[in-house]
Design a protein around this motif. Structure first.
Motif, PDB file in Angstrom:
ATOM      1  N   SER A 176      65.564  90.672 -47.361  1.00  0.00           N
ATOM      2  CA  SER A 176      64.456  90.763 -46.572  1.00  0.00           C
ATOM      3  C   SER A 176      63.370  89.845 -47.427  1.00  0.00           C
ATOM      4  O   SER A 176      62.625  89.008 -46.707  1.00  0.00           O
ATOM      5  N   PRO A 177      63.082  90.135 -48.512  1.00  0.00           N
ATOM      6  CA  PRO A 177      62.054  89.835 -49.207  1.00  0.00           C
ATOM      7  C   PRO A 177      62.225  88.308 -49.475  1.00  0.00           C
ATOM      8  O   PRO A 177      61.250  87.404 -49.540  1.00  0.00           O
ATOM      9  N   ARG A 178      63.460  87.808 -49.961  1.00  0.00           N
ATOM     10  CA  ARG A 178      63.757  86.503 -50.024  1.00  0.00           C
ATOM     11  C   ARG A 178      63.463  85.678 -48.696  1.00  0.00           C
ATOM     12  O   ARG A 178      62.775  84.590 -48.753  1.00  0.00           O
ATOM     13  N   THR A 179      63.925  86.019 -47.737  1.00  0.00           N
ATOM     14  CA  THR A 179      63.727  85.476 -46.354  1.00  0.00           C
ATOM     15  C   THR A 179      62.334  85.144 -46.137  1.00  0.00           C
ATOM     16  O   THR A 179      62.232  84.099 -45.715  1.00  0.00           O
ATOM     17  N   TRP A 180      61.511  85.971 -46.494  1.00  0.00           N
ATOM     18  CA  TRP A 180      60.197  85.845 -46.074  1.00  0.00           C
ATOM     19  C   TRP A 180      59.526  84.924 -47.234  1.00  0.00           C
ATOM     20  O   TRP A 180      58.776  83.862 -46.745  1.00  0.00           O
ATOM     21  N   ALA A 181      59.602  85.324 -48.435  1.00  0.00           N
ATOM     22  CA  ALA A 181      59.001  84.330 -49.487  1.00  0.00           C
ATOM     23  C   ALA A 181      59.533  83.225 -49.526  1.00  0.00           C
ATOM     24  O   ALA A 181      58.825  81.897 -49.990  1.00  0.00           O
ATOM     25  N   GLU A 182      60.734  82.681 -49.392  1.00  0.00           N
ATOM     26  CA  GLU A 182      61.365  81.403 -49.309  1.00  0.00           C
ATOM     27  C   GLU A 182      61.312  80.681 -48.134  1.00  0.00           C
ATOM     28  O   GLU A 182      61.728  79.596 -48.183  1.00  0.00           O
ATOM     29  N   VAL A 183      61.286  81.359 -47.073  1.00  0.00           N
ATOM     30  CA  VAL A 183      61.463  80.614 -45.701  1.00  0.00           C
ATOM     31  C   VAL A 183      60.343  80.899 -44.873  1.00  0.00           C
ATOM     32  O   VAL A 183      59.551  79.919 -44.649  1.00  0.00           O
ATOM     33  N   GLY A 184      60.143  82.219 -44.428  1.00  0.00           N
ATOM     34  CA  GLY A 184      59.194  82.429 -43.421  1.00  0.00           C
ATOM     35  C   GLY A 184      57.720  82.246 -43.794  1.00  0.00           C
ATOM     36  O   GLY A 184      57.150  81.674 -42.947  1.00  0.00           O
ATOM     37  N   VAL A 185      57.316  82.232 -44.990  1.00  0.00           N
ATOM     38  CA  VAL A 185      55.969  81.983 -45.304  1.00  0.00           C
ATOM     39  C   VAL A 185      55.643  80.510 -45.021  1.00  0.00           C
ATOM     40  O   VAL A 185      54.633  80.170 -45.100  1.00  0.00           O
ATOM     41  N   HIS A 186      56.407  79.751 -45.363  1.00  0.00           N
ATOM     42  CA  HIS A 186      56.576  78.030 -45.261  1.00  0.00           C
ATOM     43  C   HIS A 186      56.698  77.769 -43.809  1.00  0.00           C
ATOM     44  O   HIS A 186      56.132  76.629 -43.586  1.00  0.00           O
TER      45      HIS A 186
END
Length: 644
Positions: free
Chosen positions: A414-424
């Motif tokens: 979950s942290p990776r999906t937001w930091a590497e995908v969702g935030v962009h």
């Protein structure tokens, strides 16, 4: 054709304005023998006149035929002055040719007959595109394909398309063949501006790092997935699929926002309609290709087509995951209908769970090891080294697909999906501007001297490359009050007040926000005043409350009345209602008319953007939309967000 592009020409069949002599009515009387000679003379005179007129018409007709033959054989120049330009001569020749044709009658559109009904097919006619579409590059009995000047293509589907499944499948072609012949396009990364870069050397280093990041995917390697659930669950699937694509070093093939239990249409819109995908690729290093770019299929279909769409579908090889797709009956996405794709379960010997795993690392490793070709291109075999029958053989490693990334989990996923995908993955300028329009209506422009919304600049436009800015508005609080289906999910026997957050509790939270704001304002006031100033203790300070916007799917009148009594502004995307006399009915909300203006996908999408723009945002812990809104508002704009 229906748009009137075909010119209709009526043939002149009689002399304009000609009329016959008026008839007389006479009462019967005995014939007088003394008047017979005069009557006979009168009849002879009439006969001579008729004969003379007939001969005159015959002579005129012979002259006209002789003249027409001479002109059409090229001996004459023009029936007018004889001094026309070549363009004018060609125009007159076209007119002469058209006048020889019989009148054109537009045939009515035939209804789609049930499958198997023998029909006589009408001759193929090109479908008429919008005026801005360019040249025809393909025209068949089933479809017409047009190409814009920028290279974009669009395919229009004729009624015949829905009458012949095998022919339609053949004409649509295989998406695997499209991918196999596609030219690889690298999205260049976004760089720092000259003002931001301390020096040229550092800027060059940034270029090298960004280029390396942008080359994360191997050209000609693709990863796709099946979406599921409502729009926000689909966004969760997107984030995990994009992370898988990054780890697999593949281009993500992105489905549209698909129809679901909330929005029941045949086809869904592209993500690029609302999100800036080019900026996403530049910032995340994950190339994205939308399904619309590899397979053009109908977005509006006849009513009965929903029962026979699989007859028109090609195979979609895909690996089952999380139990979704273990059997065809377990699939419940609508995306495959829109793109006419028939699910084919890919046999993966490496997966010992038989498609039931929900572990991210396990699914990734299975996909990395899998070398099986599930569905070779027509006319090929999995080991075909060369094209067969003119069909390009598909690289066994080109295509990977997973049915359901939504359920994937594990440590740090979950942290990776937001930091590497969702935030962009941010909204595009057009969508943000539509939200500015809504705020203009609900809040009005910013008042001079008062604090405005603290939203940051819009991401760079993929078309202009320039940074826009949000329009300034008064600061506000926004609430996402998830109700409706959530109420129905409360455990049996549990009181609603113990299951979902009550409006009274949210009101208490807003009171806490306002008390904290008042304290900060008083401290700021004291710093600007002398100790002996009577106003320094805050007794003369008037605290202005922030407007509160509410987006909700609540329908119960008693709950809506609570919102109204609190003075909160309820977002209402509906239309104004009128009574039987045509008078507008009174309403507690300002009707925005969003859905009628822009379609069913816009209300929820614009609400999602609005939730990121509130300086304070309150959401519900049991709502995926609320969770995404708190992440976006905090990361993109530094807003204060909370879940209850």
């Amino acid at each position: 054709m229906a748009n009137g592009s075909i010119q209709y020409h009526a043939l002149k069949t009689r002399q304009e304005g000609a009329s016959s002599p008026p008839s007389r009515s006479r009462s019967p009387s005995p014939i007088s023998t003394s008047r017979l000679p005069s009557r006979n003379k009168s009849r002879i005179s009439i006969a001579k006149a008729i004969l003379l007129v007939s001969v005159s018409f015959m002579v005129l007709a012979l002259v006209h035929v002789s003249y027409s033959a001479t002109y059409e054989n090229g001996a004459g120049s023009s029936p007018t002055t004889g001094n026309e330009t070549p363009i004018e001569i060609e125009h007159h020749q076209q007119q002469q040719q058209q006048q020889k044709q019989p009148p054109v009658v537009q045939a009515p559109v035939e209804p789609v007959a049930p499958p198997g009904t023998p029909q006589q097919e009408p001759p193929a006619e090109p479908a008429q595109p919008p005026a801005e579409i360019g040249s025809i590059i393909s025209d068949t009995d089933l479809t017409t394909t047009y190409r814009y000047e920028n290279g974009t293509e669009i395919r229009l589907f004729k009624p015949n398309f829905y009458k012949n499944g095998p022919a339609a499948k053949k004409e649509l072609g295989s998406f695997l063949q499209t991918l196999a012949t596609r030219s690889w396009v690298v999205h260049r990364p976004e760089h720092k501006t000259q003002e931001d870069a301390p020096g040229e050397e550092e800027h060059e280093n940034d270029d090298q790092e960004d280029d390396n990041q942008d080359q994360n995917a191997v050209p000609g390697r693709y990863f796709a997935y099946l979406p599921m659930g409502g729009g926000n669950n689909q966004f969760t699937s997107l984030q995990k699929a994009a992370l898988l694509a990054k780890d697999l070093k593949r281009t993500l093939v992105l489905p549209p926002i698909s129809p679901n239990s909330h929005i029941k249409t045949w086809a869904g819109p592209r993500y690029s309609q609302f999100y800036d995908l080019e900026s996403f690729t530049q910032k995340s290093g994950i190339p994205v290709l939308e399904w619309h770019d590899i397979k053009m299929t109908p977005e509006e279909v006849p009513g009965g087509f929903g029962r026979q769409w699989e007859e028109f579908s090609e195979d979609l090889p895909c690996t089952p995951n999380g139990g979704i797709g273990v059997s065809p009956t377990s699939l419940y996405d609508k995306f495959r209908q829109q793109f006419l794709l028939k699910y084919v379960r890919t046999v993966v010997p490496e997966d010992k769970t038989e498609g039931k795993s929900t572990e991210y690392n396990y699914a990734r490793d299975v996909l990395l090891r899998d070398k099986v070709v599930a569905a070779p291109a027509p006319g090929t075999t999995p080991t075909s080294p060369t094209p067969a029958n003119g069909v390009i053989a598909v690289d066994p490693n080109m295509w990977k697909c997973l049915t359901c990334p939504y359920f994937l989990g594990g440590a740090n996923v979950s942290p990776r999906t937001w930091a590497e995908v969702g935030v962009h993955l941010r909204f595009n300028e057009k969508t943000e501007a539509m939200v500015d329009d809504i705020l203009d209506v609900l809040l009005g422009p910013a008042i001079e001297g008062e604090p405005t919304t603290t939203a940051g600049p819009v991401v760079p436009s993929s078309s202009t490359g320039t940074k826009g800015a949000f329009r300034p508005h008064p600061q506000f609080i926004i609430i996402h009050l998830r109700r409706g289906d959530i109420v129905n999910k409360c455990p049996a026997g549990m009181a609603e007040k113990d299951c979902i957050v009550q409006i009274e509790a949210i009101a208490d939270k807003i009171d806490e926000i306002e008390k904290a704001r008042r304290t900060v304002a008083l401290e700021s006031l004291k710093k600007t005043m002398k100790d002996d100033d009577p106003a320094s203790d805050g007794r003369n300070y008037v605290h202005k409350l922030l407007p509160v916007l509410v987006t909700t799917n609540e329908q119960r009148r008693e709950e809506l009345d609570k919102i109204d009594r609190l003075g909160w502004i309820l977002l209402d995307h509906g239309n104004v209602e009128k009574d039987e006399k045509g008078q507008v009915k009174p309403s507690m909300t300002k009707k925005l008319g969003t859905e009628s203006k822009f379609g069913p996908w816009y209300p929820s999408m614009l609400d999602a953007v609005l939730l990121t723009r509130g300086d304070y945002m309150i959401g519900m812990q049991n709502s995926r939309m609320s969770i995404l809104a708190t992440q976006r508002g905090a990361a993109w704009h530094g807003h204060k967000t909370m879940l209850m």
